[in-house]
Structures are given as C-alpha cells and as structure tokens.
Scaffold this active site. Structure first.
Site, mmCIF file in Angstrom:
data_model
loop_
_atom_site.group_PDB
_atom_site.id
_atom_site.type_symbol
_atom_site.label_atom_id
_atom_site.label_comp_id
_atom_site.label_asym_id
_atom_site.label_seq_id
_atom_site.Cartn_x
_atom_site.Cartn_y
_atom_site.Cartn_z
ATOM 1 N N GLY A 209 0.894 -1.072 0.109
ATOM 2 C CA GLY A 209 -0.090 0.051 -0.049
ATOM 3 C C GLY A 209 0.910 1.325 0.038
ATOM 4 O O GLY A 209 0.559 2.221 0.646
ATOM 5 N N ALA A 210 1.986 1.232 -0.860
ATOM 6 C CA ALA A 210 2.947 2.233 -0.630
ATOM 7 C C ALA A 210 2.665 3.552 -1.633
ATOM 8 O O ALA A 210 3.393 4.479 -1.817
ATOM 9 C CB ALA A 210 4.337 1.830 -1.112
ATOM 10 N N SER A 211 1.556 3.532 -2.311
ATOM 11 C CA SER A 211 1.351 4.499 -3.191
ATOM 12 C C SER A 211 0.413 5.495 -2.780
ATOM 13 O O SER A 211 0.186 6.789 -3.511
ATOM 14 C CB SER A 211 0.710 3.972 -4.797
ATOM 15 O OG SER A 211 -0.374 3.424 -4.225
ATOM 16 N N ASP B 55 -2.085 -7.211 -5.484
ATOM 17 C CA ASP B 55 -3.244 -7.103 -4.954
ATOM 18 C C ASP B 55 -3.540 -8.097 -3.897
ATOM 19 O O ASP B 55 -3.953 -9.380 -4.266
ATOM 20 C CB ASP B 55 -4.369 -7.271 -6.178
ATOM 21 C CG ASP B 55 -5.932 -7.101 -5.660
ATOM 22 O OD1 ASP B 55 -6.145 -7.063 -4.608
ATOM 23 O OD2 ASP B 55 -6.620 -7.379 -6.868
ATOM 24 N N THR C 33 -8.333 -8.749 2.463
ATOM 25 C CA THR C 33 -7.352 -7.646 2.112
ATOM 26 C C THR C 33 -6.445 -7.600 3.551
ATOM 27 O O THR C 33 -5.085 -7.289 3.139
ATOM 28 C CB THR C 33 -7.976 -6.690 1.615
ATOM 29 O OG1 THR C 33 -8.719 -6.707 0.306
ATOM 30 C CG2 THR C 33 -6.828 -5.405 1.285
ATOM 31 N N SER D 211 -5.046 -1.028 13.972
ATOM 32 C CA SER D 211 -5.930 0.168 14.467
ATOM 33 C C SER D 211 -6.560 0.097 15.575
ATOM 34 O O SER D 211 -6.764 -1.010 16.140
ATOM 35 C CB SER D 211 -6.686 0.416 13.180
ATOM 36 O OG SER D 211 -7.817 1.410 13.520
ATOM 37 N N TYR E 204 -23.262 -9.058 8.411
ATOM 38 C CA TYR E 204 -22.249 -8.131 8.296
ATOM 39 C C TYR E 204 -22.331 -6.799 8.520
ATOM 40 O O TYR E 204 -23.581 -6.175 8.375
ATOM 41 C CB TYR E 204 -21.971 -8.157 6.800
ATOM 42 C CG TYR E 204 -20.715 -7.326 6.371
ATOM 43 C CD1 TYR E 204 -19.571 -7.801 6.417
ATOM 44 C CD2 TYR E 204 -20.943 -6.207 5.701
ATOM 45 C CE1 TYR E 204 -18.403 -7.211 6.159
ATOM 46 C CE2 TYR E 204 -19.776 -5.384 5.459
ATOM 47 C CZ TYR E 204 -18.676 -5.795 5.484
ATOM 48 O OH TYR E 204 -17.618 -4.933 5.035
#
Length: 317
Positions: free
Chosen positions: A36-38, A88, A136, A170, A192
């Site tokens: 997730g470096a972008s 991904d 993810t 988090s 959910y």
C-alpha cells in the site's frame, strides 16, 4: 491515543513525525517491502525509509500510481533506491505471483511493512470468495508474510541483522464483533457490519503479530513482529463513509494526525534502535501500548493462524 504533547518512554509523542523518529538513523544495506505504498502513510513510510538509505520495494495495486510516487520521491531524494511491483492483497494469486517474482530477483528482505488496508466497505467477496476486508487486511498479508519468511530468515542469518515485520493495525480493533473473530461467519452477509468487520480484520493483524512473535521466539529466529495503531488520520480509507469524511475534513486539523505523524510509528518500529528485540507488542504514538485483551489471547492467535493456513492452502512449516 495519548495527548499530542505527551512523550512516552521512547521520548516521542503523537506529534512526532516519521522523519523525527528516524533522525540520524542509517538504513543503508537494508531492504524493505511496503504494501500500500502509493498513497497516505504507505507513501510517507516509503519516502522516509528511502531517505534513510533503505532500498524500498513498493508493493502496489496500481503500477502507474506507484511509479508516479516513485518519481516524486526521486525528485526529492535522487539517490533513493525504490522499485515498484504489482500486488493485489485481495487476490491470493496476485500475492503468490508477487512473492515468486520477488524471490526470483534474489533480493534480501530485512523489513516487511504490512501497511495496505481498506476500511468499512460494503459487503463484498474477494476473487477467492472471502469477505473483502478480511481478505485484504489480514489474509493477503498473512499469505505474503508466510511466502517471504524463508527469505527473511535467510537475510537475518546471513547479515546478522535483526529482521522486522511491522503490521499496521488500528484502534478500530476494539470494535470488532463480540467474539473477536467470527470463524464460522466470515462470509455471512446477513450479519455483516462494515465497521465491526473492519475491527475484526484489524484484530487479526494484532493476533498475526502475536503468533509470529511466539513462533520466532520458539525457533530462536532473529526476526521481530509487532503491530501498531498509526493514529487517526484523514486518508482515503473512509471513502465509503461520506458523512464521516465530511466531519473529518471540517475538524481534522484540530484533532487528527498529519500523514507524516501517522507514518511515524511504522518507521519507528521498522528502524529505531529502541525497537530492537521488541516483539509481539502493540505500539501507538511511537511507544508500546496495550491492545484489547483479545489481541493478546494466544489461543485465539493460534486458532486464527490455523484457520488462515486452511484458507490459503498453506501447510504448517
């Protein structure tokens, strides 16, 4: 979160930036993968690690975006060593392809920064038919870590330098479902809840670090694993909650961290000498903190490990 001005045992506070917590640290000779470096804190983590001499491999979903960030950093730091590779995390095939390509390059791997994540999205199944936040935020990183562990162990052994796995969790983990991880209801759309499912995935991040640290200690491996809360930051994580975004944009400058502050704890855990031999901990504001009791539940961590092995088709090593 502690008050912004409060400095913990490390000498740093919530106001400290990634550059400040790594000031004077030489990362030359180290190689890191940042997922997730972008964008957001992943981009800032990449920039600051590169500033300190670390060779950074940006693992990103969008190669074009990754290359744009790389070029921006190179303009500021011409000597930076940065590569961009496609990953991904919601797709196990993509994770396996990334790991295979990385290993074929024969790069060492000192630091694995599991940073990427999505937050509070509507119920969606991944390409592997697994609820998207769990897939993810946890499962993709679990598989990635497993596939790269031998490379990390080899690097730590040959370089005689401690390897570090840093997993961005988090404080949202405190709002997981009551049972913590719903092993039998991962894909249950009827029950959910967007934020509880996010909390579940973030609790899994902590449990992942807890179990990794236990295994490393048992095996006598020179690698640490820690999880962390980066702080409350206005990034594009909340794109699915427009009301929260609106409020955040209005008051954020008064109560939220900047991105350089948000990336600080990650960079502290990755590079600071004070973090040497610190493992299985939960960090916040550049100091060791305490997660919810479920995050330290070793039986739950082991159960999650075995569950994740089954879902990914990996065998116990």
């Amino acid at each position: 979160m502690w008050p912004f001005w409060w400095k913990g045992a490390s000498g740093f506070s919530a106001r400290s930036t990634a550059e400040e917590v790594t000031h004077g640290i030489d990362g030359t000779g180290l190689t890191a993968i940042v997922t997730g470096a972008s964008s957001g804190i992943g981009e800032e983590t990449t920039r600051v690690l590169a500033l300190r001499g670390v060779h950074v491999v940006m693992a990103v979903r969008n190669i074009d975006s990754g290359n744009q960030v790389r070029e921006k950093i190179l303009k500021e730091i011409p000597e930076a060593k940065i590569d961009v590779m496609k990953l991904d995390l919601s797709s196990m095939a993509s994770v396996r392809s990334f790991a295979s390509e990385y290993k074929s390059l024969n790069h060492p791997l000192n630091l694995l920064i599991n940073n990427a994540g999505i937050m509070a999205c509507p119920f969606t199944l991944s390409s592997d038919n697994i609820e998207l936040q769990f897939a993810t935020n946890h499962l993709g990183h679990f598989l990635l870590t497993n596939l790269l562990l031998e490379t990390m162990k080899k690097t730590a052994n040959e370089s005689n330098r401690e390897g570090r796995i840093v997993i961005v969790s988090s404080e949202g983990h405190r709002f997981a479902y009551r049972e913590g991880v719903r092993f039998d209801k991962i894909n249950d759309e009827a029950s959910y809840n967007t934020l509880q499912a996010y909390g579940q995935s973030k609790l899994c991040n902590i449990l992942h670090a807890t179990e990794l640290a236990r295994q490393f200690k048992e095996q006598g491996v020179n690698i640490t694993a820690n999880s962390l809360h980066p702080g409350s930051i206005m990034t594009n994580l909340l794109r699915y909650h427009s009301f929260i975004n609106t409020i955040g944009n209005a008051v954020g400058k008064y109560v939220l961290k900047s991105i350089p502050q948000g990336a600080a704890t990650t960079c502290y855990a990755a590079l600071h000498p004070q973090a040497k031999r610190v493992s299985g901990e939960y960090l916040m504001d550049n100091n060791i903190s305490n997660p919810h009791s479920q995050g330290k539940d070793k039986d739950l961590a082991k159960k999650l490990w075995e569950f994740s092995l089954t879902l990914t088709g990996e065998e116990e090593s």
